[in-house]
Design a protein around this motif. Sequence first.
Motif, PDB file in Angstrom:
ATOM      1  N   SER A 130       0.841  -1.202   0.000  1.00  0.00           N
ATOM      2  CA  SER A 130       0.000   0.000   0.000  1.00  0.00           C
ATOM      3  C   SER A 130       0.874   1.248   0.000  1.00  0.00           C
ATOM      4  O   SER A 130       2.086   1.173   0.117  1.00  0.00           O
ATOM      5  CB  SER A 130      -0.939  -0.006   1.208  1.00  0.00           C
ATOM      6  N   ARG A 131       0.224   2.393  -0.108  1.00  0.00           N
ATOM      7  CA  ARG A 131       0.930   3.676  -0.132  1.00  0.00           C
ATOM      8  C   ARG A 131       1.066   4.192   1.297  1.00  0.00           C
ATOM      9  O   ARG A 131       0.070   4.350   2.001  1.00  0.00           O
ATOM     10  CB  ARG A 131       0.130   4.671  -0.977  1.00  0.00           C
ATOM     11  N   VAL A 132       2.269   4.483   1.717  1.00  0.00           N
ATOM     12  CA  VAL A 132       2.503   5.037   3.046  1.00  0.00           C
ATOM     13  C   VAL A 132       2.136   6.513   3.016  1.00  0.00           C
ATOM     14  O   VAL A 132       2.635   7.274   2.184  1.00  0.00           O
ATOM     15  CB  VAL A 132       3.970   4.837   3.500  1.00  0.00           C
ATOM     16  N   LEU A 133       1.233   6.914   3.922  1.00  0.00           N
ATOM     17  CA  LEU A 133       0.774   8.303   3.981  1.00  0.00           C
ATOM     18  C   LEU A 133       1.525   9.114   5.016  1.00  0.00           C
ATOM     19  O   LEU A 133       1.663  10.321   4.889  1.00  0.00           O
ATOM     20  CB  LEU A 133      -0.724   8.349   4.310  1.00  0.00           C
ATOM     21  N   GLY A 134       1.971   8.454   6.086  1.00  0.00           N
ATOM     22  CA  GLY A 134       2.667   9.186   7.137  1.00  0.00           C
ATOM     23  C   GLY A 134       2.883   8.343   8.367  1.00  0.00           C
ATOM     24  O   GLY A 134       2.621   7.141   8.395  1.00  0.00           O
ATOM     25  N   ILE A 135       3.360   9.023   9.388  1.00  0.00           N
ATOM     26  CA  ILE A 135       3.613   8.439  10.698  1.00  0.00           C
ATOM     27  C   ILE A 135       2.840   9.283  11.701  1.00  0.00           C
ATOM     28  O   ILE A 135       2.837  10.507  11.603  1.00  0.00           O
ATOM     29  CB  ILE A 135       5.118   8.503  11.057  1.00  0.00           C
ATOM     30  N   ASP A 136       2.210   8.640  12.677  1.00  0.00           N
ATOM     31  CA  ASP A 136       1.465   9.381  13.687  1.00  0.00           C
ATOM     32  C   ASP A 136       1.610   8.647  15.013  1.00  0.00           C
ATOM     33  O   ASP A 136       2.130   7.532  15.060  1.00  0.00           O
ATOM     34  CB  ASP A 136      -0.014   9.489  13.292  1.00  0.00           C
ATOM     35  N   GLN A 137       1.145   9.293  16.085  1.00  0.00           N
ATOM     36  CA  GLN A 137       1.216   8.688  17.410  1.00  0.00           C
ATOM     37  C   GLN A 137      -0.177   8.460  17.967  1.00  0.00           C
ATOM     38  O   GLN A 137      -1.065   9.297  17.807  1.00  0.00           O
ATOM     39  CB  GLN A 137       1.982   9.584  18.387  1.00  0.00           C
ATOM     40  N   SER A 138      -0.338   7.331  18.641  1.00  0.00           N
ATOM     41  CA  SER A 138      -1.590   7.016  19.311  1.00  0.00           C
ATOM     42  C   SER A 138      -1.673   7.810  20.613  1.00  0.00           C
ATOM     43  O   SER A 138      -0.731   8.499  21.000  1.00  0.00           O
ATOM     44  CB  SER A 138      -1.660   5.519  19.615  1.00  0.00           C
TER      45      SER A 138
ATOM     46  N   ASP B 260      -1.449   6.639  23.441  1.00  0.00           N
ATOM     47  CA  ASP B 260      -0.431   6.080  24.334  1.00  0.00           C
ATOM     48  C   ASP B 260       0.988   6.364  23.852  1.00  0.00           C
ATOM     49  O   ASP B 260       1.938   5.714  24.291  1.00  0.00           O
ATOM     50  CB  ASP B 260      -0.630   4.567  24.475  1.00  0.00           C
ATOM     51  N   ASP B 261       1.121   7.308  22.916  1.00  0.00           N
ATOM     52  CA  ASP B 261       2.418   7.698  22.357  1.00  0.00           C
ATOM     53  C   ASP B 261       3.131   6.564  21.627  1.00  0.00           C
ATOM     54  O   ASP B 261       4.353   6.562  21.527  1.00  0.00           O
ATOM     55  CB  ASP B 261       3.340   8.290  23.435  1.00  0.00           C
ATOM     56  N   GLU B 262       2.368   5.606  21.109  1.00  0.00           N
ATOM     57  CA  GLU B 262       2.961   4.563  20.280  1.00  0.00           C
ATOM     58  C   GLU B 262       2.959   5.051  18.837  1.00  0.00           C
ATOM     59  O   GLU B 262       1.985   5.629  18.365  1.00  0.00           O
ATOM     60  CB  GLU B 262       2.176   3.262  20.396  1.00  0.00           C
ATOM     61  N   TRP B 263       4.049   4.807  18.138  1.00  0.00           N
ATOM     62  CA  TRP B 263       4.161   5.241  16.751  1.00  0.00           C
ATOM     63  C   TRP B 263       3.377   4.296  15.858  1.00  0.00           C
ATOM     64  O   TRP B 263       3.432   3.079  16.004  1.00  0.00           O
ATOM     65  CB  TRP B 263       5.626   5.296  16.332  1.00  0.00           C
ATOM     66  N   MET B 264       2.646   4.881  14.907  1.00  0.00           N
ATOM     67  CA  MET B 264       1.808   4.136  13.974  1.00  0.00           C
ATOM     68  C   MET B 264       2.162   4.560  12.551  1.00  0.00           C
ATOM     69  O   MET B 264       2.353   5.743  12.288  1.00  0.00           O
ATOM     70  CB  MET B 264       0.324   4.440  14.217  1.00  0.00           C
ATOM     71  N   ILE B 265       2.220   3.593  11.652  1.00  0.00           N
ATOM     72  CA  ILE B 265       2.420   3.878  10.235  1.00  0.00           C
ATOM     73  C   ILE B 265       1.030   3.974   9.617  1.00  0.00           C
ATOM     74  O   ILE B 265       0.209   3.068   9.763  1.00  0.00           O
ATOM     75  CB  ILE B 265       3.247   2.774   9.553  1.00  0.00           C
ATOM     76  N   VAL B 266       0.764   5.087   8.948  1.00  0.00           N
ATOM     77  CA  VAL B 266      -0.524   5.303   8.286  1.00  0.00           C
ATOM     78  C   VAL B 266      -0.320   4.991   6.812  1.00  0.00           C
ATOM     79  O   VAL B 266       0.582   5.544   6.175  1.00  0.00           O
ATOM     80  CB  VAL B 266      -1.020   6.759   8.456  1.00  0.00           C
ATOM     81  N   HIS B 267      -1.150   4.096   6.277  1.00  0.00           N
ATOM     82  CA  HIS B 267      -1.008   3.727   4.864  1.00  0.00           C
ATOM     83  C   HIS B 267      -2.381   3.495   4.260  1.00  0.00           C
ATOM     84  O   HIS B 267      -3.378   3.378   4.972  1.00  0.00           O
ATOM     85  CB  HIS B 267      -0.094   2.507   4.703  1.00  0.00           C
ATOM     86  N   SER B 268      -2.435   3.480   2.930  1.00  0.00           N
ATOM     87  CA  SER B 268      -3.739   3.348   2.281  1.00  0.00           C
ATOM     88  C   SER B 268      -3.642   2.563   0.987  1.00  0.00           C
ATOM     89  O   SER B 268      -2.591   2.463   0.365  1.00  0.00           O
ATOM     90  CB  SER B 268      -4.349   4.716   1.998  1.00  0.00           C
ATOM     91  N   ILE B 269      -4.807   2.053   0.609  1.00  0.00           N
ATOM     92  CA  ILE B 269      -5.021   1.466  -0.709  1.00  0.00           C
ATOM     93  C   ILE B 269      -6.205   2.229  -1.285  1.00  0.00           C
ATOM     94  O   ILE B 269      -7.247   2.347  -0.635  1.00  0.00           O
ATOM     95  CB  ILE B 269      -5.326  -0.045  -0.607  1.00  0.00           C
ATOM     96  N   ASP B 270      -6.031   2.772  -2.477  1.00  0.00           N
ATOM     97  CA  ASP B 270      -7.080   3.584  -3.097  1.00  0.00           C
ATOM     98  C   ASP B 270      -7.120   3.233  -4.576  1.00  0.00           C
ATOM     99  O   ASP B 270      -6.154   3.472  -5.301  1.00  0.00           O
ATOM    100  CB  ASP B 270      -6.767   5.073  -2.900  1.00  0.00           C
ATOM    101  N   ASP B 271      -8.241   2.652  -5.007  1.00  0.00           N
ATOM    102  CA  ASP B 271      -8.376   2.279  -6.422  1.00  0.00           C
ATOM    103  C   ASP B 271      -9.254   3.241  -7.208  1.00  0.00           C
ATOM    104  O   ASP B 271      -9.644   2.958  -8.342  1.00  0.00           O
ATOM    105  CB  ASP B 271      -8.898   0.848  -6.554  1.00  0.00           C
ATOM    106  N   GLY B 272      -9.602   4.388  -6.599  1.00  0.00           N
ATOM    107  CA  GLY B 272     -10.449   5.359  -7.263  1.00  0.00           C
ATOM    108  C   GLY B 272     -11.929   5.166  -6.974  1.00  0.00           C
ATOM    109  O   GLY B 272     -12.724   6.068  -7.197  1.00  0.00           O
ATOM    110  N   ARG B 273     -12.297   3.994  -6.494  1.00  0.00           N
ATOM    111  CA  ARG B 273     -13.673   3.718  -6.085  1.00  0.00           C
ATOM    112  C   ARG B 273     -13.768   3.577  -4.571  1.00  0.00           C
ATOM    113  O   ARG B 273     -14.721   4.012  -3.952  1.00  0.00           O
ATOM    114  CB  ARG B 273     -14.191   2.443  -6.750  1.00  0.00           C
ATOM    115  N   THR B 274     -12.763   2.930  -4.007  1.00  0.00           N
ATOM    116  CA  THR B 274     -12.724   2.659  -2.573  1.00  0.00           C
ATOM    117  C   THR B 274     -11.383   3.104  -2.018  1.00  0.00           C
ATOM    118  O   THR B 274     -10.347   2.924  -2.658  1.00  0.00           O
ATOM    119  CB  THR B 274     -12.903   1.145  -2.297  1.00  0.00           C
ATOM    120  N   CYS B 275     -11.433   3.673  -0.823  1.00  0.00           N
ATOM    121  CA  CYS B 275     -10.230   4.118  -0.127  1.00  0.00           C
ATOM    122  C   CYS B 275     -10.201   3.420   1.231  1.00  0.00           C
ATOM    123  O   CYS B 275     -11.167   3.470   1.985  1.00  0.00           O
ATOM    124  CB  CYS B 275     -10.287   5.631   0.063  1.00  0.00           C
TER     125      CYS B 275
END
Length: 167
Positions: free
Chosen positions: A37-45, A47-62
């Motif tokens: 998938s496409r990595v969109l960014g990094i964020d924190q929960s 609880d200050d745990e690091w999370m990788i934000v990613h997506s799959i987008d085919d133009g119909r569904t994200c």
Amino acid sequence: MEKVQEKNSSESQKELDDLQFQLFRMRENMKDISKDSRVLGIDQSKDDEWMIVHSIDDGRTCKIMLSDCQSPYRGRCDFSLVASYSEEKRAIHIGDIKGPSGYGYGSICMNYLKARAREHNIPVITGDIAERDWDHVDRLIHFYEKHHFEVTIDPDSKSGEIQWVDV
């Protein structure tokens, strides 16, 4: 006083070790996630745990997903928000949100979904509250209102609608 300093030093070392581990895992997980998938960014929960934000987008569904940096990525995310684009691309409709509550994961995904809407000049995000959600409807109302959605609930049919309009 000396014990307090010793404890603070010990806690600081543990936090540093945990952060170093999360950074190592983040690097390894990013390699694997970027294959799927496409990595969109990094964020924190919350609880200050690091999370990788990613997506799959085919133009119909994200699908916007979160994967933690505590465990290895094995092709499955820890949290996801699935939405579909309307035919004329004037709205995004939230279809499902999957994952544990109370960690701030939903807020992270919602912020990225709103950013996606703005990037594509889509002014409206909608969604439904179904009867299957009724056991946690108060939590849903709080969540959506916190994110500036208008929430309409029909207690008789145990259903509802949400709508966010970008101003």
